[in-house]
Design an enzyme around this catalytic site. Structure first.
Site, PDB file in Angstrom:
ATOM      1  N   HIS A  67      20.406  19.397  56.202  1.00 43.05           N
ATOM      2  CA  HIS A  67      20.241  20.791  55.756  1.00 43.05           C
ATOM      3  C   HIS A  67      21.543  21.279  55.130  1.00 43.05           C
ATOM      4  CE1 HIS A  67      18.788  25.079  56.338  1.00 43.05           C
ATOM      5  NE2 HIS A  67      20.084  25.263  56.218  1.00 43.05           N
ATOM      6  N   GLU A  68      22.675  21.050  55.837  1.00 50.05           N
ATOM      7  CA  GLU A  68      23.971  21.562  55.351  1.00 50.05           C
ATOM      8  C   GLU A  68      24.377  20.881  54.052  1.00 50.05           C
ATOM      9  OE1 GLU A  68      23.823  23.993  58.569  1.00 50.05           O
ATOM     10  OE2 GLU A  68      24.670  24.120  56.583  1.00 50.05           O
ATOM     11  N   HIS A  71      22.667  22.155  51.020  1.00 54.97           N
ATOM     12  CA  HIS A  71      23.252  23.375  50.458  1.00 54.97           C
ATOM     13  C   HIS A  71      24.272  23.014  49.374  1.00 54.97           C
ATOM     14  CE1 HIS A  71      21.422  26.569  52.675  1.00 54.97           C
ATOM     15  NE2 HIS A  71      21.863  26.182  53.853  1.00 54.97           N
ATOM     16  N   TYR A  80      22.057  33.269  47.098  1.00 55.49           N
ATOM     17  CA  TYR A  80      21.745  33.268  48.519  1.00 55.49           C
ATOM     18  C   TYR A  80      21.297  34.651  49.009  1.00 55.49           C
ATOM     19  CZ  TYR A  80      22.022  31.031  53.138  1.00 55.49           C
ATOM     20  OH  TYR A  80      21.734  30.476  54.351  1.00 55.49           O
ATOM     21  N   GLU A 123      17.380  28.176  51.157  1.00 56.65           N
ATOM     22  CA  GLU A 123      17.183  27.756  52.541  1.00 56.65           C
ATOM     23  C   GLU A 123      16.046  26.742  52.673  1.00 56.65           C
ATOM     24  OE1 GLU A 123      20.049  28.290  54.466  1.00 56.65           O
ATOM     25  OE2 GLU A 123      18.335  28.006  55.779  1.00 56.65           O
ATOM     26  N   ASP A 162      19.809  39.363  57.159  1.00 53.76           N
ATOM     27  CA  ASP A 162      19.806  37.927  56.802  1.00 53.76           C
ATOM     28  C   ASP A 162      19.683  37.743  55.292  1.00 53.76           C
ATOM     29  OD1 ASP A 162      19.735  35.114  57.142  1.00 53.76           O
ATOM     30  OD2 ASP A 162      17.547  35.128  57.371  1.00 53.76           O
ATOM     31  N   HIS A 209      16.539  33.053  55.914  1.00 55.46           N
ATOM     32  CA  HIS A 209      16.155  32.045  56.920  1.00 55.46           C
ATOM     33  C   HIS A 209      14.744  32.311  57.450  1.00 55.46           C
ATOM     34  CE1 HIS A 209      20.589  31.622  57.113  1.00 55.46           C
ATOM     35  NE2 HIS A 209      20.290  30.373  57.334  1.00 55.46           N
TER      36      HIS A 209
HETATM   37  C1  LIG Z   1      22.471  27.883  62.564  1.00 55.86           C
HETATM   38  C2  LIG Z   1      22.785  28.501  61.228  1.00 55.86           C
HETATM   39  C3  LIG Z   1      23.258  29.820  61.150  1.00 55.86           C
HETATM   40  C4  LIG Z   1      23.537  30.367  59.893  1.00 55.86           C
HETATM   41  C5  LIG Z   1      23.360  29.643  58.720  1.00 55.86           C
HETATM   42  C6  LIG Z   1      22.857  28.344  58.786  1.00 55.86           C
HETATM   43  C7  LIG Z   1      22.550  27.569  57.522  1.00 55.86           C
HETATM   44  O1  LIG Z   1      23.072  26.454  57.348  1.00 55.86           O
HETATM   45  O2  LIG Z   1      21.752  28.116  56.734  1.00 55.86           O
HETATM   46  C8  LIG Z   1      22.617  27.761  60.052  1.00 55.86           C
HETATM   47  O3  LIG Z   1      22.263  26.437  60.149  1.00 55.86           O
HETATM   48  C9  LIG Z   1      20.941  26.105  59.973  1.00 55.86           C
HETATM   49  O4  LIG Z   1      20.081  26.868  59.662  1.00 55.86           O
HETATM   50  C10 LIG Z   1      20.741  24.649  60.268  1.00 55.86           C
HETATM   51  C11 LIG Z   1      19.441  24.045  60.037  1.00 55.86           C
HETATM   52  C12 LIG Z   1      19.934  24.363  61.454  1.00 55.86           C
HETATM   53 ZN   LIG Z   2      20.980  26.857  55.508  1.00 57.45          ZN
END
Ligand SMILES: Cc1cccc(C(=O)O)c1OC(=O)C1CC1
Ligand SMILES: [Zn+2]
Length: 328
Positions: free
Chosen positions: A151-152, A155, A166, A175, A238, A243
Site C-alpha cells: 500500500h505504502e 503511494h 490527496y 487510496e 480525512d 480512506h
Molecule cells: C494507518 C494509516 C494512517 C494514515 C495513512 C495511511 C496511508 O498509508 O494511507 C495509513 O496506512 C494505511 O492505510 C495502510 C494500509 C494500512
Molecule cells: Zn494510503
C-alpha cells in the site's frame, strides 16, 4: 570488494525465519540489499517523535541509524519484516508490470522502522517509507503486513504517475490504488491490514475490498465502509474521506476480479491477473491528478479495451462492476 552482498536471516514478527539480502562491510552486516534496483535499505528511527522525524527526513534526508549485526543473523523482527516485505513488493512490481522500483528507474527504497513512540501509523512521506510500532492494543508494528508495505510503496508509484490529488474523489482513488495493489501483492485475501490490526481474537482488516460494509466506518461507526457511490462520505474529515470512499472503487475492483451480484447488478469476474493489469494501465496511462470516480471508470474501460479488445468480457466486467457500485 569492500562491500559484499550476502544472505541474511532473522525471525520476523510472526516468528518465521526469513532469508534476505544484506551487505557485509568491515566485518559488520547491514540491512542493505544492493541486488534490487539502486538498493533497498532498512534503518532504525530509534523512536524519534514522528513529526520531528518527518522534518529531518524531508528537509535533511535523515532516515535513521543503520541496523547492523556482527553476524548475518538479524535480531529486530520489525526490521526483518520491513526489509523482506519491501523486497517482495519490489519483485511484484518488476515481475508483474516490468517496473524497476517505484519510479521505473530503480529508485532506492528506504524504510525507517520504530518511528515515534507506539505510533499507530505507516506512510510514504514523499521520500521514504516510515513505520510506527503500533500501540499493541489496536495495532501491531506496521511493517509486519505485506499488504501495508505494498500500500505504502504504491503511494510512491501513484505519485510518480497519475499523482492523484490527496483529497476528495481523486484522493479516494489514490487510496484505492494503494489498497488494490496491496490486496494483489498479499494475494491470499481481499483484506488490508489484517496482519497488524489487533481486534480481539478475530483479527479483522482495516478495510475489506470484498465486503467494505463488513468493517465499521471510523467516521460513522454505526455504518460500514461505503460500497456504493450513493453512500459516499461527503464531509471534510480525512481530506474528504480518502480512506473511506476508497472502498467504493475497491469494491468495483473486487467485482471485476472475483465477480458477484451487488445491489442487483451481476459482474462476471475475470481474475486477479487481468484485473491488476487493467488498474496498473489505468493508473499509469489514463488517470491524472484531478481524476474523479467517473474518470476512473472511463480509464478502466479504456485500459481493458487496450489490453483485451473493445467487445471483450473484460470490458463488460469493468462496465458492470462500476454500474454495481453506482459510478457512471
Ligand atoms: C494507518 C494509516 C494512517 C494514515 C495513512 C495511511 C496511508 O498509508 O494511507 C495509513 O496506512 C494505511 O492505510 C495502510 C494500509 C494500512
Ligand atoms: Zn494510503
Amino acid at each position: 570488494n569492500a562491500i559484499d552482498q550476502v544472505q541474511g536471516t532473522g525471525k520476523n514478527l510472526t516468528g518465521e525465519v526469513k532469508t534476505f539480502e544484506v551487505a557485509k562491510k568491515n566485518g559488520y552486516y547491514y540491512l542493505a540489499d544492493e541486488t534490487r534496483g539502486n538498493g533497498i535499505n532498512t534503518v532504525d528511527a530509534k523512536h524519534v517523535n514522528y513529526i520531528l522525524f518527518s522534518l529531518l527526513s524531508q528537509l535533511f534526508g535523515v532516515t535513521g541509524l543503520e541496523i547492523r549485526e556482527k553476524s548475518p543473523t538479524f535480531t529486530d523482527p520489525t526490521a526483518v519484516d520491513a526489509h523482506v516485505n519491501a523486497e517482495t513488493v519490489y519483485d511484484y512490481y518488476k515481475k508483474t508490470f516490468g517496473l524497476n522500483s517505484y519510479d521505473g528507474k530503480g529508485a532506492k527504497i528506504i524504510s525507517s522502522v520504530h518511528v515515534g513512540k507506539e505510533w499507530n501509523n505507516a506512510a510514504w512521506n514523499g521520500k521514504q517509507m516510515i513505520y510506527g510500532d503500533g500501540d499493541g492494543e489496536t495495532f501491531r508494528p506496521f511493517s509486519g503486513a505485506l499488504d501495508v508495505i505494498a500500500h505504502e510503496l504504491t503511494h510512491a508509484v501513484t505519485e510518480k504517475t497519475a499523482n492523484l490529488d490527496y483529497q476528495g474523489e481523486s484522493g479516494a482513488l489514490n487510496e484505492s490504488m494503494s489498497d488494490i495493489m496491496g490486496a494483489m501483492v498479499d494475494r491470499d485475501d481481499w483484506e488490508i491490514g489484517e496482519d497488524i490490526y489487533v481486534q480481539g481474537e478475530k483479527a479483522q482488516g482495516l478495510r475489506s475490498l470484498k465486503d467494505p460494509a463488513s468493517i465499521p466506518n471510523p467516521l460513522n461507526p454505526k455504518e460500514g465502509y461505503p460500497d456504493h457511490y450513493s453512500k459516499r462520505y461527503t464531509g471534510e474529515e480525512d481530506n474528504g474521506g480518502v480512506h473511506i470512499n476508497s472502498s467504493i472503487n475497491n469494491k468495483a475492483a473486487y467485482l471485476i476480479s472475483e465477480g458477484g451480484t451487488h445491489y442487483g447488478v451481476t459482474t462476471q469476474g475475470i481474475g486477479r491477473e487481468e484485473t491488476e493489469q487493467i488498474y496498473y494501465r489505468a493508473l499509469t496511462k489514463y488517470l491524472t491528478a484531478t481524476s474523479n470516480f467517473s474518470a476512473m471508470r472511463q480509464a478502466a474501460i479504456q485500459a481493458a479495451r487496450d489490453l483485451y479488445g473493445k467487445d471483450s468480457k473484460e470490458v463488460k466486467a469493468v462496465e458492470d462492476a462500476y454500474q454495481a457500485v453506482g459510478v457512471q
